[in-house]
Design an enzyme around this catalytic site. Sequence first.
Site, PDB file in Angstrom:
ATOM      1  N   TYR A   1     -13.253  -1.055  10.731  1.00  0.00           N
ATOM      2  CA  TYR A   1     -11.891  -0.533  10.601  1.00  0.00           C
ATOM      3  C   TYR A   1     -11.231  -0.505  11.968  1.00  0.00           C
ATOM      4  O   TYR A   1     -10.072  -0.921  12.132  1.00  0.00           O
ATOM      5  CB  TYR A   1     -11.918   0.867   9.997  1.00  0.00           C
ATOM      6  CG  TYR A   1     -10.564   1.535   9.978  1.00  0.00           C
ATOM      7  CD1 TYR A   1      -9.597   1.164   9.046  1.00  0.00           C
ATOM      8  CD2 TYR A   1     -10.236   2.517  10.916  1.00  0.00           C
ATOM      9  CE1 TYR A   1      -8.354   1.764   9.040  1.00  0.00           C
ATOM     10  CE2 TYR A   1      -8.994   3.121  10.911  1.00  0.00           C
ATOM     11  CZ  TYR A   1      -8.062   2.747   9.972  1.00  0.00           C
ATOM     12  OH  TYR A   1      -6.822   3.333   9.974  1.00  0.00           O
TER      13      TYR A   1
ATOM     14  N   GLY B   1       2.092   5.352   3.335  1.00  0.00           N
ATOM     15  CA  GLY B   1       2.961   4.425   2.615  1.00  0.00           C
ATOM     16  C   GLY B   1       3.852   5.138   1.614  1.00  0.00           C
ATOM     17  O   GLY B   1       5.046   4.838   1.499  1.00  0.00           O
TER      18      GLY B   1
ATOM     19  N   ASN C   1       0.978   3.559  -2.623  1.00  0.00           N
ATOM     20  CA  ASN C   1       0.614   4.476  -3.708  1.00  0.00           C
ATOM     21  C   ASN C   1       0.269   5.882  -3.236  1.00  0.00           C
ATOM     22  O   ASN C   1       0.282   6.828  -4.012  1.00  0.00           O
ATOM     23  CB  ASN C   1      -0.577   3.922  -4.504  1.00  0.00           C
ATOM     24  CG  ASN C   1      -0.170   2.760  -5.386  1.00  0.00           C
ATOM     25  OD1 ASN C   1       1.009   2.504  -5.566  1.00  0.00           O
ATOM     26  ND2 ASN C   1      -1.147   2.047  -5.924  1.00  0.00           N
TER      27      ASN C   1
ATOM     28  N   GLY D   1       0.787  -1.227   0.000  1.00  0.00           N
ATOM     29  CA  GLY D   1       0.000   0.000   0.000  1.00  0.00           C
ATOM     30  C   GLY D   1       0.816   1.271   0.000  1.00  0.00           C
ATOM     31  O   GLY D   1       0.648   2.105   0.876  1.00  0.00           O
TER      32      GLY D   1
ATOM     33  N   SER E   1      -3.382   1.294  14.911  1.00  0.00           N
ATOM     34  CA  SER E   1      -3.942   2.615  15.184  1.00  0.00           C
ATOM     35  C   SER E   1      -4.306   2.705  16.652  1.00  0.00           C
ATOM     36  O   SER E   1      -4.571   1.685  17.304  1.00  0.00           O
ATOM     37  CB  SER E   1      -5.193   2.840  14.330  1.00  0.00           C
ATOM     38  OG  SER E   1      -5.919   3.972  14.782  1.00  0.00           O
TER      39      SER E   1
ATOM     40  N   GLY F   1      -0.549   8.511   0.660  1.00  0.00           N
ATOM     41  CA  GLY F   1      -0.592   8.634   2.112  1.00  0.00           C
ATOM     42  C   GLY F   1       0.692   8.260   2.824  1.00  0.00           C
ATOM     43  O   GLY F   1       1.805   8.551   2.376  1.00  0.00           O
TER      44      GLY F   1
END
Length: 325
Positions: free
Chosen positions: A207, A59, A55, A53, A183, A57
Amino acid sequence: MEFFPISIFQLLFTSILSVIVTGLICVHIWLKSTVGKFYSNERMDGKTVLITGGNNGIGLETIRDLARRGARIIMASRKIDLGNQVRDSIMKETGNGNIIVKKLDLSSQKSVREFADEILRTEKKIDVLIHNAGCASTSNKKKSVDGIEMTYATNHYGPFLLTHLLIDLLKKSAPCRIIIISSAYYKIANVDLSNLNPLDTFPFFLYYVTKTANVMFGLELAKRLKDTKISVLIVNPGMTNTDIFKKVPFPLNLAVKHSFKNAWEGAQTTIMTAVSKKLDGVTGKYYSDCRQEELKSFVKNEVKNKIFWEESVKMCRLRHSDPTI
């Protein structure tokens, strides 16, 4: 001079608006004052980092930083065309030509297996595995191709399966690190062991549940790998303005836009746990704002974490021929 009477409704509206504005200001001050930053200039030359991940943010900022430090990076991307664009941009920006993009859809067990097979065929070592990818849906209930609730499939079962399939290569690469992005929201959720494929649960709350799952997975993984030289570190990036929050309604979107960390700030703890030599040999710890933080007791229940692990093995349909941890 003429005076106009203030209605109860106007007074109530003004009071509520004042509370909201005051609250947003307090959140802004608190968030900005607690941002951790990793200032070390340590290099990553000769190190191979596999990150899911990347692509956008957190990452993306992680990859950009590690590329500057000389790391060889494997980007595991669901959107391969976008991944190639990001790779080309970072290569041009950093001068690091050792960035590879490979196709991976964590919500699909077939895709995870194909990705792992390719990594095992082409790679001699992995120094750092970063489980960064994640998804969150506000209301749309979706199932993966395997019939698993999409948030759970992407945020927990995909990384769980990938770790198992790559574990022998990781052992050969030791000392190495596995970094799991969780998180602080784990504090408000609980994993229901009687319903590990919650297709009817409100998606956005799932989430939070999967962030608890990430911590439970990380702690049990560290326990099982305690006699190896593989470190397992769990990271809370903090409240960061990423795509996960792009559909947050007014007025919460104001807090996201103006008070949450930007992606660079959110990536700092991930970068620290990937790079810092001070963490050599450290495992099973949770980091937030570039500092170690104690986890809540409920998530450290070893019996529950073991059961969750065993049930995850079943959900991922691990085979007798697959590596075990």
